[in-house]
Write a protein that holds these residues in place. Structure first.
Motif, mmCIF file in Angstrom:
data_model
loop_
_atom_site.group_PDB
_atom_site.id
_atom_site.type_symbol
_atom_site.label_atom_id
_atom_site.label_comp_id
_atom_site.label_asym_id
_atom_site.label_seq_id
_atom_site.Cartn_x
_atom_site.Cartn_y
_atom_site.Cartn_z
ATOM 1 N N LEU A 182 0.804 -1.219 0.000
ATOM 2 C CA LEU A 182 0.000 0.000 0.000
ATOM 3 C C LEU A 182 0.838 1.271 0.000
ATOM 4 C CD1 LEU A 182 -2.651 -1.167 2.608
ATOM 5 C CD2 LEU A 182 -2.841 -1.194 0.116
ATOM 6 N N GLY A 183 2.061 1.190 0.484
ATOM 7 C CA GLY A 183 2.919 2.368 0.492
ATOM 8 C C GLY A 183 4.366 1.963 0.624
ATOM 9 N N THR A 184 5.235 2.552 -0.185
ATOM 10 C CA THR A 184 6.643 2.158 -0.230
ATOM 11 C C THR A 184 7.594 3.329 -0.057
ATOM 12 O OG1 THR A 184 6.614 2.360 -2.649
ATOM 13 C CG2 THR A 184 6.160 0.173 -1.719
ATOM 14 N N GLY A 185 7.069 4.495 0.329
ATOM 15 C CA GLY A 185 7.911 5.667 0.484
ATOM 16 C C GLY A 185 8.217 5.954 1.946
ATOM 17 N N ALA A 186 9.290 6.687 2.170
ATOM 18 C CA ALA A 186 9.734 7.031 3.513
ATOM 19 C C ALA A 186 9.375 8.470 3.846
ATOM 20 C CB ALA A 186 11.247 6.838 3.636
ATOM 21 N N CYS A 187 9.122 8.711 5.100
ATOM 22 C CA CYS A 187 9.036 10.036 5.692
ATOM 23 C C CYS A 187 7.725 10.755 5.386
ATOM 24 C CB CYS A 187 10.227 10.901 5.279
ATOM 25 S SG CYS A 187 10.323 12.470 6.164
ATOM 26 N N LEU A 188 7.434 11.019 4.120
ATOM 27 C CA LEU A 188 6.228 11.762 3.782
ATOM 28 C C LEU A 188 5.682 11.254 2.453
ATOM 29 C CD1 LEU A 188 7.109 15.311 2.428
ATOM 30 C CD2 LEU A 188 8.735 13.465 2.529
ATOM 31 N N PRO A 189 4.373 11.412 2.216
ATOM 32 C CA PRO A 189 3.817 10.939 0.949
ATOM 33 C C PRO A 189 4.450 11.650 -0.232
ATOM 34 C CG PRO A 189 2.079 11.442 2.533
ATOM 35 C CD PRO A 189 3.351 11.989 3.101
ATOM 36 N N GLY A 190 4.709 10.897 -1.292
ATOM 37 C CA GLY A 190 5.345 11.460 -2.472
ATOM 38 C C GLY A 190 4.510 11.274 -3.722
ATOM 39 N N LYS A 191 5.004 11.816 -4.796
ATOM 40 C CA LYS A 191 4.288 11.767 -6.066
ATOM 41 C C LYS A 191 4.112 10.343 -6.553
ATOM 42 C CE LYS A 191 4.621 13.785 -10.731
ATOM 43 N NZ LYS A 191 5.432 14.681 -11.583
ATOM 44 N N HIS A 192 5.133 9.508 -6.400
ATOM 45 C CA HIS A 192 5.083 8.142 -6.907
ATOM 46 C C HIS A 192 4.828 7.108 -5.825
ATOM 47 C CE1 HIS A 192 6.529 9.350 -10.897
ATOM 48 N NE2 HIS A 192 7.362 10.155 -10.263
ATOM 49 N N ARG A 193 5.104 7.464 -4.577
ATOM 50 C CA ARG A 193 5.008 6.469 -3.512
ATOM 51 C C ARG A 193 4.333 7.068 -2.281
ATOM 52 N NH1 ARG A 193 8.466 2.076 -4.443
ATOM 53 N NH2 ARG A 193 9.826 2.348 -6.266
ATOM 54 N N GLU A 250 12.969 -2.712 4.873
ATOM 55 C CA GLU A 250 13.237 -1.340 4.447
ATOM 56 C C GLU A 250 14.606 -1.210 3.806
ATOM 57 O OE1 GLU A 250 15.459 1.467 5.788
ATOM 58 O OE2 GLU A 250 14.844 1.546 7.887
ATOM 59 N N ALA A 251 14.698 -0.357 2.765
ATOM 60 C CA ALA A 251 15.963 -0.029 2.101
ATOM 61 C C ALA A 251 15.896 1.448 1.737
ATOM 62 C CB ALA A 251 16.168 -0.897 0.869
ATOM 63 N N THR A 252 15.925 2.288 2.755
ATOM 64 C CA THR A 252 15.641 3.709 2.583
ATOM 65 C C THR A 252 16.610 4.387 1.625
ATOM 66 O OG1 THR A 252 14.789 3.753 4.852
ATOM 67 C CG2 THR A 252 15.288 5.870 3.836
ATOM 68 N N LEU A 253 17.891 4.030 1.694
ATOM 69 C CA LEU A 253 18.917 4.722 0.917
ATOM 70 C C LEU A 253 19.788 3.721 0.169
ATOM 71 C CD1 LEU A 253 19.896 7.273 3.697
ATOM 72 C CD2 LEU A 253 18.628 7.811 1.606
ATOM 73 N N ASP A 254 20.450 4.202 -0.874
ATOM 74 C CA ASP A 254 21.363 3.327 -1.600
ATOM 75 C C ASP A 254 22.699 3.257 -0.859
ATOM 76 O OD1 ASP A 254 23.303 5.377 -2.745
ATOM 77 O OD2 ASP A 254 21.426 6.112 -3.621
ATOM 78 N N ASP A 255 23.546 2.348 -1.284
ATOM 79 C CA ASP A 255 24.775 2.073 -0.544
ATOM 80 C C ASP A 255 25.729 3.256 -0.509
ATOM 81 O OD1 ASP A 255 23.732 -0.368 -0.122
ATOM 82 O OD2 ASP A 255 25.047 -1.453 -1.489
ATOM 83 N N LEU A 309 12.117 -5.229 -1.223
ATOM 84 C CA LEU A 309 12.654 -3.994 -0.646
ATOM 85 C C LEU A 309 11.605 -2.883 -0.701
ATOM 86 C CD1 LEU A 309 16.218 -4.045 -2.242
ATOM 87 C CD2 LEU A 309 15.478 -5.016 -0.058
ATOM 88 N N THR A 310 11.538 -2.089 0.368
ATOM 89 C CA THR A 310 10.518 -1.045 0.457
ATOM 90 C C THR A 310 11.050 0.127 1.276
ATOM 91 O OG1 THR A 310 8.199 -0.632 1.028
ATOM 92 C CG2 THR A 310 9.457 -2.022 2.545
ATOM 93 N N HIS A 311 10.176 1.124 1.545
ATOM 94 C CA HIS A 311 10.487 2.297 2.372
ATOM 95 C C HIS A 311 11.650 3.092 1.782
ATOM 96 C CE1 HIS A 311 11.574 4.643 6.018
ATOM 97 N NE2 HIS A 311 10.276 4.536 6.294
ATOM 98 N N PHE A 312 11.474 3.528 0.548
ATOM 99 C CA PHE A 312 12.532 4.255 -0.150
ATOM 100 C C PHE A 312 12.410 5.760 0.104
ATOM 101 C CE2 PHE A 312 11.404 0.575 -2.890
ATOM 102 C CZ PHE A 312 12.525 -0.192 -2.614
ATOM 103 N N SER A 313 13.543 6.397 0.226
ATOM 104 C CA SER A 313 13.562 7.850 0.338
ATOM 105 C C SER A 313 12.858 8.457 -0.868
ATOM 106 C CB SER A 313 15.004 8.347 0.398
ATOM 107 O OG SER A 313 15.046 9.748 0.254
#
Length: 877
Positions: A507-518, A759-764, A801-805
């Motif tokens: 239902l949601g894959t974005g982090a912190c705040l709702p975004g345009k795509h997630r 969760e994978a909020t950020l890339d390496d 993987l989810t919860h992307f910045s």
């Protein structure tokens, strides 16, 4: 000066009625339900930078669900001060939110509108949280209250009209099929009057008074008196009133929220509303000057606004100076609100898999059965002579005599009669221009059409690239699992499953705040015949269900949800729970178990107490009255003891009600709250870290699931969870938010999950930032989930993987493409998207989706490079 009232949201399910009052130097928002800031972000509506006041008609989730998220974003963007106006209960609402809402740099002035004889307005008093409170009071008589001014600045004067409900008569009830009302909370209607326009300058009169052309005439227009020389050599003063006609009354915006028929009698009896209606009637009807331009936004549902009593009352507002816009449920068309995410889903459905990425409801631009588009052009009769705006003449209200004021989805199927032709069906971005005077009227120029997102340029280009370069026919079905070789067969527990037995709806894959795509975090596990499990509920969770399933099916999923797990108290993981629980209150629902940090229960109880006008009980009162924690009914008519955040003894709907008897009760020393009908049984996640502890017993007994919570490394009282199906034998792990956590890996290794959602909020490349913010990188997540137990992982069969910045846009983990695709496939992993549906029968083929996803999004400039990707068939998993 430019000014207009713009629709931000309508009652489509993935949004609630919301209106923006725009001035060049200020913004005022009426209601901020779930999705308000997400749609503003999507549509480019600039709200937070110049936001002055948020005005709420009620404290119910459709009005307040997105408020805290909006204020958090505004504070983080540097806004220094804002006012919030709402019915009494606003201050307890903010008090209850203190565990997760803390922005001392944002000075927040709270204005509570009281609907009874509450005495004099309280003085604003600063608090430790940089919040001030005032009370706008009015004396109530038989449900009718005097208005109170809550905004008075150079742009506008806003008057709050409290509506104290009363029970309808038997005749009124029979007209709408309602039951007598009791103990309903007050709602507030708002009347916003723009400042009067300057009168017309009379040049001939000015000349006769000796005012020559030049600066003095400009001063008079600005309201300044001037001194002029008389023919006899003396002087005299000329006042602005000597040369200006009376000021032109400013346009009026009315935000009218009548949620049930109990609120119509006080609205109809309100002198303030009657005065506005009378002023809007044109000159022919009142024998005076032209009517004041007025727009009325009706937020009530179709069951109310279609009632004969409501229609007759609204007809008294007259035409053409008053325009009526319907925004409520059953009135508006339930078109997709978030076009960018819908386009992403359409492209993924065509290029990757129609099973993994089902189209959202309304994606093809075909209105649901019974819905219709709102009127875009005037009826055959000539409209009032006003300037066209945006190439479309405004549709203004005709007198409404009977039947329904608006067509739309639901109710009578959207039929329209001559009596309804003058009403306008609201749509996001619809504007009613208020200034300059020549532009007054509707502006449809920025309203997005209801189109087929499968034909959007991005979708067409992506599918063409897939067809030219792809590894299959692009028919939208998953490639055969043979395309990905594996050293071991799928787990035996998957062999007996059929499609639909078990599936994870993202239902949601974005982090912190709702975004345009997630959207922000949320997922639902569907268990055929056993109900649903909700895993986190960020703002907009219910709306995501509506968009993915349609309203009826979404309501069925909500009613059939048996367990909700909230990982921690950060706002992006639980604010959507308000709307989710609010929706359940009107449904015949199964008993609901809620698992989360101890503070979650206190927040929810504090919120529901504030929203219903019930104050927290004092410690002394609780001691003197043992029944303060008495039983409260839950949605299916069962009873649950709701005291102190735990569950008392006895049986609840056949469920062992001792689940949380030993759980902590939240803040030590805090006074207990009264037991509002929250509709859930709460268990502190801390009590479920041992699988054999007594609080764990309801889960296998009633849901067929073994549930174990795992403390993770993120913030205090943050948890992951493992779920094991005691019937089918599969296991599932959800990380919540966390750093790479050995305890989670150990718990997962003990059950060997068929799927781990991590969760994978950020890339390496941003590992240092991830560590500082207590999040995981892509590599961290793969190390915990995909690595075998002997290497410190859990050995999950598949990882999602989810919860992307939100900085990444569409695809955050595929940069550079070639390396990332090979890495994910080798780790038996995939990337989650909103509305993704992972059926357990599709798990073997899940990693094969990665290359297609990378190819689809390559070159769009949002996190995917143009590097070539390897052949999926050659990668051993």
């Amino acid at each position: 000066m430019r000014a207009f009232a713009e629709v931000i949201g309508t009652a489509t399910g993935d949004a609630s009625p919301s209106v923006l009052l725009f001035f060049d130097d200020a913004r005022y928002v009426f209601n901020a339900g779930d999705g308000t800031q997400r749609y503003c972000n999507e549509a480019g509506i600039k709200v937070t930078a110049k936001l002055r006041t948020v005005l709420l008609t009620a404290l119910a989730p459709p009005a307040v669900g997105g408020l805290l998220g909006l204020l958090l974003t505004a504070a983080d963007a540097g806004m220094e001060a804002v006012s919030v106006v709402a019915p009494v209960g606003l201050r307890p609402f903010f008090d209850a939110a203190r565990p997760f809402y803390h922005r001392p740099a944002l000075a927040t002035r709270l204005v509570e509108v009281a609907g009874g004889d509450a005495g004099a307005a309280a003085s604003a008093t600063a608090t430790a949280t940089a919040t001030a409170t005032a009370t706008a009071t009015a004396t109530a008589t038989a449900g009718v209250t005097e208005p109170a001014v809550v905004v008075d600045d150079p742009n506008v004067v806003v008057t709050a009209v409290p509506l104290v409900p009363r029970s309808p008569t038997a005749e009124e009830d029979s007209a709408v099929g309602a039951s007598p009302s009791s103990n309903l909370p007050m709602v507030v209607t708002y009347i916003a009057r723009l400042r009067p326009g300057p009168g017309k300058f009379d040049a001939a009169r000015a000349a006769a008074l000796g005012v020559p052309p030049g600066p003095d005439r400009g001063r008079l227009v600005r309201g300044e008196a001037v001194t002029v020389t008389t023919p006899d050599g003396g002087t005299t003063t000329v006042a602005p009133a000597d040369v200006l006609s009376p000021p032109t009354p400013g346009p009026v915006v009315v935000v009218l929220d009548i949620p049930s028929m109990a609120y119509l009698p006080p609205a109809a009896a309100s002198p303030a509303l009657t005065a506005v209606a009378a002023a809007a009637i044109p000159s022919a009807a009142v024998g005076g000057g032209g009517g004041v331009p007025t727009v009325v936004f009706h937020m009530g549902p179709a069951s109310v606004v279609r009632s004969p009593a409501y229609v007759a009352w609204a007809a008294a507002w007259g035409a053409p100076a008053a325009a009526h816009v319907g925004l409520g449920e059953g009135v508006v068309d339930e078109r997709p609100l978030y076009a960018a995410a819908a386009e992403d889903g359409a492209a993924l459905a065509g290029a990757v898999s129609g099973h993994l990425f089902p189209l959202v409801v309304g994606a093809r631009g075909v209105p649901p059965e019974g819905a219709r588009e709102g009127p875009r052009r005037p009826p055959p009769a000539a409209p009032p002579k006003r300037k066209k705006v945006g190439g479309v003449a405004p549709q203004l209200t005709a007198a409404v005599a009977a039947a329904a004021p608006c067509g739309g989805a639901g109710g009578d199927g959207g039929t329209t009669t001559a009596a309804t032709a003058g009403w306008t069906v609201g749509a996001p971005r619809l504007r009613f221009m208020l200034a300059p005077a020549a532009a007054v009227g509707f502006d449809w120029s920025v309203v997005p059409p209801w189109t087929d997102v499968t034909t959007a340029p991005f979708v067409v280009a992506g599918l063409a690239r897939q067809a030219a370069e792809g590894d299959g026919d692009g028919c939208g079905e998953p490639p055969p699992s043979a395309a990905v070789t594996s050293p071991a067969p799928p787990p035996a527990c998957l062999a007996t499953l059929r499609r639909g037995d078990v599936a994870l709806r993202v239902l949601g894959t974005g982090a912190c705040l709702p975004g345009k795509h997630r959207n922000v975090s949320g997922a639902m596990l569907h268990l055929a015949g056993r109900g649903n499990v909700l895993l986190d509920a960020g703002e907009g969770t219910y709306g995501q269900l509506v968009r993915g399933l349609g309203r009826a099916a979404a309501d069925a999923a909500v009613a059939d949800t048996r367990l909700v797990f909230i990982s921690h108290l950060h706002a992006d993981h639980h604010l959507g729970l308000l709307s989710f629980l609010h929706r359940r209150q009107g449904l015949t629902a199964h008993p609901l178990l809620l698992v989360g940090p101890a503070g979650l229960d206190r927040w929810l109880r504090g919120y529901f107490a504030a929203a219903t006008g019930r104050r927290p009980a004092t410690a002394a009162a609780a001691a003197a009255e043992p029944t303060a924690a008495a039983t409260a009914p839950i949605a299916d008519g069962s009873a649950a003891t709701n005291g102190g955040g735990g569950v008392g003894g006895g049986e609840v709907g056949g469920m062992a009600a001792s689940a949380a008897a030993a759980a902590p009760t939240g803040d030590i020393g805090a006074p207990p709250l009264p037991p509002p009908d929250v509709g859930y049984l709460f268990t502190d996640a801390a009590a479920l870290t041992a699988p054999l502890a007594p609080p764990s017993s309801p889960f296998p007994a009633q849901l067929g699931l073994s549930l174990v919570t795992v403390p993770v490394d993120h913030c205090p009282a943050a948890y992951g969870v493992t779920l094991t199906d005691m019937v089918r034998g599969w296991s599932f792990v959800y990380s919540g938010d966390t750093r790479p956590c050995s305890s989670l890996a150990t718990a997962g290794a003990a059950v060997t999950p068929v799927l781990a959602l991590h969760e994978a909020t950020l890339d390496d490349a941003l590992a240092a930032e991830a560590a500082a913010k207590a999040h995981s990188t892509t590599g961290d997540a793969l190390g915990v989930c995909a690595a075998p137990p002997q290497a410190g992982g859990m050995g999950a069969y598949r990882t999602l993987l989810t919860h992307f910045s939100q900085r990444y846009g569409r695809v955050p983990t595929l940069t550079p493409t070639a390396a990332a695709v090979g890495r994910l496939v080798a780790a038996r992993a995939a990337v989650a998207f909103d509305h993704m549906l992972v059926d357990w029968v599709d798990l073997p083929a899940l990693p094969a989706s990665v290359a297609r996803v990378a190819r689809l999004f390559r070159g769009v400039g949002e996190g995917v490079s143009d590097a070539p990707e390897p052949s999926v068939a050659a990668v051993e998993v």
